[in-house]
Write an enzyme that holds these catalytic residues in place. Structure first.
Site, PDB file in Angstrom:
ATOM      1  N   ARG A   1      11.276  -1.299  11.300  1.00 14.03           N
ATOM      2  CA  ARG A   1      10.037  -0.865  11.952  1.00 14.03           C
ATOM      3  C   ARG A   1       9.768  -1.738  13.155  1.00 14.03           C
ATOM      4  O   ARG A   1       9.811  -2.956  13.079  1.00 14.03           O
ATOM      5  CB  ARG A   1       8.867  -0.974  10.966  1.00 14.03           C
ATOM      6  CG  ARG A   1       8.477   0.365  10.390  1.00 14.03           C
ATOM      7  CD  ARG A   1       7.383   0.216   9.379  1.00 14.03           C
ATOM      8  NE  ARG A   1       6.132  -0.293   9.940  1.00 14.03           N
ATOM      9  CZ  ARG A   1       4.971  -0.236   9.301  1.00 14.03           C
ATOM     10  NH1 ARG A   1       4.914   0.312   8.101  1.00 14.03           N
ATOM     11  NH2 ARG A   1       3.880  -0.710   9.844  1.00 14.03           N
TER      12      ARG A   1
ATOM     13  N   LYS B   1       0.821  -1.213   0.000  1.00  6.32           N
ATOM     14  CA  LYS B   1       0.000   0.000   0.000  1.00  6.32           C
ATOM     15  C   LYS B   1       0.853   1.261   0.000  1.00  6.32           C
ATOM     16  O   LYS B   1       0.607   2.185  -0.762  1.00  6.32           O
ATOM     17  CB  LYS B   1      -0.908   0.061   1.240  1.00  6.32           C
ATOM     18  CG  LYS B   1      -1.952  -1.009   1.328  1.00  6.32           C
ATOM     19  CD  LYS B   1      -2.907  -0.750   2.486  1.00  6.32           C
ATOM     20  CE  LYS B   1      -2.256  -0.795   3.865  1.00  6.32           C
ATOM     21  NZ  LYS B   1      -1.833  -2.149   4.294  1.00  6.32           N
TER      22      LYS B   1
ATOM     23  N   ARG C   1      -1.105  -8.423  13.302  1.00 12.24           N
ATOM     24  CA  ARG C   1      -1.619  -7.414  12.353  1.00 12.24           C
ATOM     25  C   ARG C   1      -2.410  -8.081  11.221  1.00 12.24           C
ATOM     26  O   ARG C   1      -3.396  -7.546  10.750  1.00 12.24           O
ATOM     27  CB  ARG C   1      -0.465  -6.573  11.798  1.00 12.24           C
ATOM     28  CG  ARG C   1      -0.016  -5.516  12.818  1.00 12.24           C
ATOM     29  CD  ARG C   1       1.392  -5.034  12.590  1.00 12.24           C
ATOM     30  NE  ARG C   1       1.572  -4.437  11.301  1.00 12.24           N
ATOM     31  CZ  ARG C   1       2.720  -4.492  10.605  1.00 12.24           C
ATOM     32  NH1 ARG C   1       3.753  -5.126  11.087  1.00 12.24           N
ATOM     33  NH2 ARG C   1       2.808  -3.910   9.455  1.00 12.24           N
TER      34      ARG C   1
ATOM     35  N   ARG D   1      11.170  -6.075   4.969  1.00 14.37           N
ATOM     36  CA  ARG D   1      11.046  -4.694   5.423  1.00 14.37           C
ATOM     37  C   ARG D   1      11.598  -4.535   6.831  1.00 14.37           C
ATOM     38  O   ARG D   1      12.228  -3.529   7.160  1.00 14.37           O
ATOM     39  CB  ARG D   1       9.574  -4.271   5.378  1.00 14.37           C
ATOM     40  CG  ARG D   1       9.367  -2.807   5.668  1.00 14.37           C
ATOM     41  CD  ARG D   1       7.954  -2.380   5.354  1.00 14.37           C
ATOM     42  NE  ARG D   1       7.005  -2.790   6.373  1.00 14.37           N
ATOM     43  CZ  ARG D   1       5.685  -2.631   6.273  1.00 14.37           C
ATOM     44  NH1 ARG D   1       5.161  -2.100   5.192  1.00 14.37           N
ATOM     45  NH2 ARG D   1       4.896  -2.997   7.245  1.00 14.37           N
TER      46      ARG D   1
HETATM   47  P1  AMP Z   1       0.440   0.910   8.707  1.00 14.49           P
HETATM   48  O1  AMP Z   1       1.665   1.715   8.464  1.00 14.49           O
HETATM   49  O2  AMP Z   1      -0.735   1.357   7.877  1.00 14.49           O
HETATM   50  O3  AMP Z   1       0.685  -0.570   8.574  1.00 14.49           O
HETATM   51  O4  AMP Z   1       0.008   1.152  10.223  1.00 14.49           O
HETATM   52  C1  AMP Z   1       0.850   0.809  11.286  1.00 14.49           C
HETATM   53  C2  AMP Z   1       0.044   0.726  12.595  1.00 14.49           C
HETATM   54  O5  AMP Z   1      -0.539   2.010  12.875  1.00 14.49           O
HETATM   55  C3  AMP Z   1      -1.132  -0.231  12.571  1.00 14.49           C
HETATM   56  O6  AMP Z   1      -0.740  -1.554  12.868  1.00 14.49           O
HETATM   57  C4  AMP Z   1      -2.022   0.363  13.653  1.00 14.49           C
HETATM   58  O7  AMP Z   1      -1.534   0.087  14.943  1.00 14.49           O
HETATM   59  C5  AMP Z   1      -1.848   1.859  13.415  1.00 14.49           C
HETATM   60  N1  AMP Z   1      -2.820   2.395  12.428  1.00 14.49           N
HETATM   61  C6  AMP Z   1      -2.547   2.900  11.185  1.00 14.49           C
HETATM   62  N2  AMP Z   1      -3.661   3.284  10.561  1.00 14.49           N
HETATM   63  C7  AMP Z   1      -4.691   3.008  11.421  1.00 14.49           C
HETATM   64  C8  AMP Z   1      -6.104   3.146  11.339  1.00 14.49           C
HETATM   65  N3  AMP Z   1      -6.706   3.638  10.245  1.00 14.49           N
HETATM   66  N4  AMP Z   1      -6.828   2.756  12.420  1.00 14.49           N
HETATM   67  C9  AMP Z   1      -6.250   2.272  13.537  1.00 14.49           C
HETATM   68  N5  AMP Z   1      -4.932   2.084  13.660  1.00 14.49           N
HETATM   69  C10 AMP Z   1      -4.141   2.458  12.621  1.00 14.49           C
END
Ligand code: AMP
Length: 193
Positions: free
Chosen positions: A140, A21, A151, A134
């Site tokens: 990360r 994404k 996740r 990654r």
């Molecule tokens: P991402 O970079 O999109 O994989 O997001 C990393 C982490 O941020 C996720 O595992 C959640 O803990 C938090 N997070 C990101 N976007 C959201 C969202 N829309 N709602 C809730 N938690 C989020």
């Protein structure tokens, strides 16, 4: 693809962790002159700056759980507020039905509507392989094995049902996220109007 006229456009990029994404969002935002709003990036910036939100979010993110809807919606609202026209690429939002309903309202308030929800589909083995890669490259803190597994599970339970929500509204575009970044990008642009 060159954008010659800039009316409202709102594209969602959806998919499990590791589907690509973030990479596709960056390319698409640039090609279509959209503002990229990645809730994950925004949260990581808050964590880095040590804001109240960052302090609240860090443990939740490290556990692979979702940050509470109201905090996320407020963050997105402040970005979309007054954007004229609304031209946004949402990466990693919405992730729950509450967030999806909130987005509908936010867009209605701004006089905009969703252009498309693009779901990147990648086989599970490949997802794990990419996330482990990654973790090695970017370090990360939520890319370790147990968090990755959680996740994925959180995605399946809370976010995947949203695909039906957008499908029922005629907005869902499923795109294979397998193969090279360039190939996936071509497929994604191919399904957008
Ligand atoms: P991402 O970079 O999109 O994989 O997001 C990393 C982490 O941020 C996720 O595992 C959640 O803990 C938090 N997070 C990101 N976007 C959201 C969202 N829309 N709602 C809730 N938690 C989020």
């Amino acid at each position: 693809m060159a954008v010659t006229e800039s009316g409202p456009e709102v594209v969602l990029l959806m998919g499990p962790p590791g589907a690509g994404k973030g990479t596709q969002a960056a390319l698409l935002a640039e090609a279509r002159e959209l503002r990229k709003l990645s809730t994950g990036d925004m949260l990581r910036a808050h964590v880095g700056r040590g804001t109240d939100l960052g302090v609240k979010a860090k443990g939740i993110m490290d556990a692979g759980e979702l940050v509470p809807d109201e905090l996320i919606v407020a963050m997105v609202r402040s970005e979309l507020d007054g954007m004229e026209p609304v031209r946004a690429l949402l990466d990693g939002f919405p992730r729950t039905p509450v967030q999806a309903a909130a987005l509908d309202e936010l867009l209605a308030d701004e006089g905009a509507e969703l252009t498309a929800a693009v779901a990147l589909e990648v086989e599970e083995d490949e997802l794990v392989r990419r996330l482990e890669g990654r973790a090695r490259q970017e370090g990360r803190s939520d890319d370790n094995e147990s968090t990755i597994r959680n996740r994925m599970e959180v995605y399946r339970r809370q976010t995947q049902p949203l695909l039906d929500y957008y499908d029922e509204r005629g907005k869902l575009e499923r795109v294979s996220g397998m193969g090279s970044v360039e190939d996936v990008f071509e497929r994604v642009t191919g399904v957008l109007p």
